[in-house]
Design a protein around this motif. Sequence first.
Motif, PDB file in Angstrom:
ATOM      1  N   ARG A  53     -12.270 -11.605 -17.656  1.00  0.00           N
ATOM      2  CA  ARG A  53     -12.121 -11.712 -19.111  1.00  0.00           C
ATOM      3  C   ARG A  53     -13.003 -10.729 -19.871  1.00  0.00           C
ATOM      4  NH1 ARG A  53     -13.214 -17.024 -17.593  1.00  0.00           N
ATOM      5  NH2 ARG A  53     -15.195 -16.866 -18.671  1.00  0.00           N
ATOM      6  N   LEU A  54     -13.852 -10.024 -19.173  1.00  0.00           N
ATOM      7  CA  LEU A  54     -14.869  -9.192 -19.805  1.00  0.00           C
ATOM      8  C   LEU A  54     -14.296  -7.887 -20.355  1.00  0.00           C
ATOM      9  CD1 LEU A  54     -17.934  -8.778 -20.314  1.00  0.00           C
ATOM     10  CD2 LEU A  54     -18.024  -7.669 -18.074  1.00  0.00           C
ATOM     11  N   ASP A  55     -14.629  -7.581 -21.595  1.00  0.00           N
ATOM     12  CA  ASP A  55     -14.357  -6.264 -22.171  1.00  0.00           C
ATOM     13  C   ASP A  55     -15.590  -5.431 -21.845  1.00  0.00           C
ATOM     14  OD1 ASP A  55     -14.250  -4.000 -23.774  1.00  0.00           O
ATOM     15  OD2 ASP A  55     -13.442  -5.068 -25.503  1.00  0.00           O
ATOM     16  N   LYS A  56     -15.506  -4.654 -20.779  1.00  0.00           N
ATOM     17  CA  LYS A  56     -16.685  -3.966 -20.246  1.00  0.00           C
ATOM     18  C   LYS A  56     -17.305  -2.985 -21.236  1.00  0.00           C
ATOM     19  CE  LYS A  56     -15.165  -4.590 -15.498  1.00  0.00           C
ATOM     20  NZ  LYS A  56     -14.178  -5.592 -15.819  1.00  0.00           N
ATOM     21  N   GLU A  57     -16.483  -2.251 -21.962  1.00  0.00           N
ATOM     22  CA  GLU A  57     -17.017  -1.287 -22.920  1.00  0.00           C
ATOM     23  C   GLU A  57     -17.823  -1.998 -24.002  1.00  0.00           C
ATOM     24  OE1 GLU A  57     -15.268   1.970 -26.017  1.00  0.00           O
ATOM     25  OE2 GLU A  57     -14.389   1.910 -24.013  1.00  0.00           O
TER      26      GLU A  57
END
Length: 71
Positions: A53-57
């Motif tokens: 679920r992570l938005d890495k940027e």
Amino acid sequence: MTERIYLEEDEVVRRAVEALVRDLGPVEAMRFLSLPREQVLDSVAQHRQWQDRLDKERFFDEVFHVTRVDE
């Protein structure tokens, strides 16, 4: 500094049950102790779900305090 001595586990359980029975009564104390517990995911599965679920940027921007200017 104050030294902290922890109670033995069986003493903690005994006191907790006594407090529940004293404050809730025997029926409600047993009802509380019988409540279903949520199944806890193991830490690896939980970490993988978080990564999916992570938005890495956005995450790295927040961690490293990066402010992006819209182009």
